[in-house]
Structure formats: C-alpha cells, structure tokens
Design a protein around this motif. Sequence first.
Motif, PDB file in Angstrom:
ATOM      1  N   UNK A  25       0.836  -1.202   0.000  1.00 57.66           N
ATOM      2  CA  UNK A  25       0.000   0.000   0.000  1.00 57.66           C
ATOM      3  C   UNK A  25       0.871   1.252   0.000  1.00 57.66           C
ATOM      4  N   UNK A  26       1.933   1.238   0.790  1.00 57.66           N
ATOM      5  CA  UNK A  26       2.826   2.390   0.856  1.00 57.66           C
ATOM      6  C   UNK A  26       3.505   2.637  -0.486  1.00 57.66           C
ATOM      7  N   UNK A  27       3.934   1.563  -1.149  1.00 60.82           N
ATOM      8  CA  UNK A  27       4.592   1.708  -2.450  1.00 60.82           C
ATOM      9  C   UNK A  27       3.625   2.275  -3.481  1.00 60.82           C
ATOM     10  N   UNK A  28       2.416   1.754  -3.479  1.00 60.49           N
ATOM     11  CA  UNK A  28       1.403   2.242  -4.422  1.00 60.49           C
ATOM     12  C   UNK A  28       1.123   3.725  -4.186  1.00 60.49           C
ATOM     13  N   UNK A  29       1.012   4.099  -2.936  1.00 67.64           N
ATOM     14  CA  UNK A  29       0.751   5.501  -2.619  1.00 67.64           C
ATOM     15  C   UNK A  29       1.901   6.397  -3.063  1.00 67.64           C
ATOM     16  N   UNK A  30       3.130   5.953  -2.892  1.00 59.84           N
ATOM     17  CA  UNK A  30       4.276   6.755  -3.308  1.00 59.84           C
ATOM     18  C   UNK A  30       4.326   6.921  -4.827  1.00 59.84           C
ATOM     19  N   UNK A  31       3.957   5.863  -5.551  1.00 58.78           N
ATOM     20  CA  UNK A  31       3.922   5.956  -7.013  1.00 58.78           C
ATOM     21  C   UNK A  31       2.869   6.967  -7.452  1.00 58.78           C
ATOM     22  N   UNK A  32       1.693   6.905  -6.840  1.00 53.38           N
ATOM     23  CA  UNK A  32       0.619   7.833  -7.198  1.00 53.38           C
ATOM     24  C   UNK A  32       0.995   9.272  -6.862  1.00 53.38           C
ATOM     25  N   UNK A  33       1.613   9.476  -5.701  1.00 54.48           N
ATOM     26  CA  UNK A  33       2.023  10.827  -5.313  1.00 54.48           C
ATOM     27  C   UNK A  33       3.070  11.377  -6.275  1.00 54.48           C
ATOM     28  N   UNK A  34       4.012  10.531  -6.675  1.00 53.14           N
ATOM     29  CA  UNK A  34       5.054  10.968  -7.607  1.00 53.14           C
ATOM     30  C   UNK A  34       4.465  11.277  -8.978  1.00 53.14           C
TER      31      UNK A  34
END
Length: 229
Positions: free
Chosen positions: A20-29
């Motif tokens: 979940x954290x990785x997915x969120x970081x990709x979306x934020x970037x």
Amino acid sequence: MIGPCTHSGRTQDGRGTRRTATRRDILAAAEELVLENGLAGLRTKDLVRRAGVSERTVFNHFDSIEDTALTRIEEYLTPLFSGLDVPADTPVAELPTAVRDRVLIRLATPAGLECLTGFVHLAAALAPDSGEILTRHVVLTLTSMGSLASSEVEAEHPQLSLEQQMRLRLYLTNLALGLGLGLARPALHHLPRETLTPLEVKDRIPPAEELVPHIEWAFQQVDAGLPQL
C-alpha cells in the motif's frame, strides 16, 4: 469519512502495508510530475526516480504509465459519493434527497474540499494532452460512484422494490455525473480556448469553495427528474 484525499502526500515509513505504501508513493510521484509538466512530464524514468521504486514495481501496480494519473483522479472523486451513512430510518420517499444532501455536506467539509481541489488541479493539468481519455475515465468513475452510493443505500433499505432500486440508481448516477458537469462549468465559462501551460492553468482555477455552488447548480438540474419512490 473521506479516505485517500486526506493522505495526498507521500506515505511515511511504517504506515500501512509495504504494498500500500509503495502504491501511494507511485501515485504521489505521478501527480507531482503531471502538475509540474502535464502528461508529457509523466515519463517512466522520471516516475521511478521520483517514487524511489523500480520500473518493474510501477508496472506490477499499474497497467500503464498513464494509469497512475488516472487512478489518482479516481481516488479524488470516489470518496465524495462513498460512505455517506444515510440513516437506516430514512423514509423511502426521502432517500434521493437524503443522499443528495449528504453529498453536499461532504463537499463542504475540509476533506471534501481537499478532494475537489486535488481533482480539478490534476484534471486541468491532464486535459491539454489527454482530454478525451480523461473525460472517458471521469465519466466511468462518476457512473461507478452513483452505482456505489445506490448499493450502500439498498443494503440499508432491503424493503426497496426492484422498481424503486432502479429509479434510485438512475437518479444517483445522474447526480454523480452532475457533480462532474458542475466542476466543468466554471472552466467552460472562464478558461480561454488557447493552450495554457500547467502552471498557467493552475493560476486560473478558482478555490474549491467557489466550485461548490456550481455543483449545487448541477444538482438542481438533476432534481428536475427527482424520482418518486
């Protein structure tokens, strides 16, 4: 409670699962890159560097590079019509207006305004390069939102007949689409037709508080066909 829009920044260490954290970081970037340079700025090499992940990781989570931005669009919109918590004792005849009023209350909250702000800024940055794809995705998302709201209300009101469910679903789908048209209304009236840079577009977007009356206007048009349950 509104979800993703209240956590629009990068996920901090230790919050949620690693996936979940990785997915969120990709979306934020992805959002950062689009807001800076439009869809043209959303390149794989820049995304993996900004998100701090590998290219393989990006495509393990998303089907395409464009899907990262479209998913973020979806995350801004969906919470506006989900978890509305319409009281179970609401009379059947009042359900359409009860849902509409709950949406309007949600829009006026800080989290709701944050969702609106995030959506309009990201949509404006995407529109010059991917207007048709963006429009299609927004329409599909809004339609799903109306269906989701209907399912939630139907679960709390099992006494609804099939005919009543269909009428409610049609109304809420139109209401969700009305939200999209309400958000588009000021842009259609005030933005110039010449191509603008993402930063120029951002400077012309009104505050979210000024967008809510346009949504209310759209809801009033939908209410012309208010169903009788």
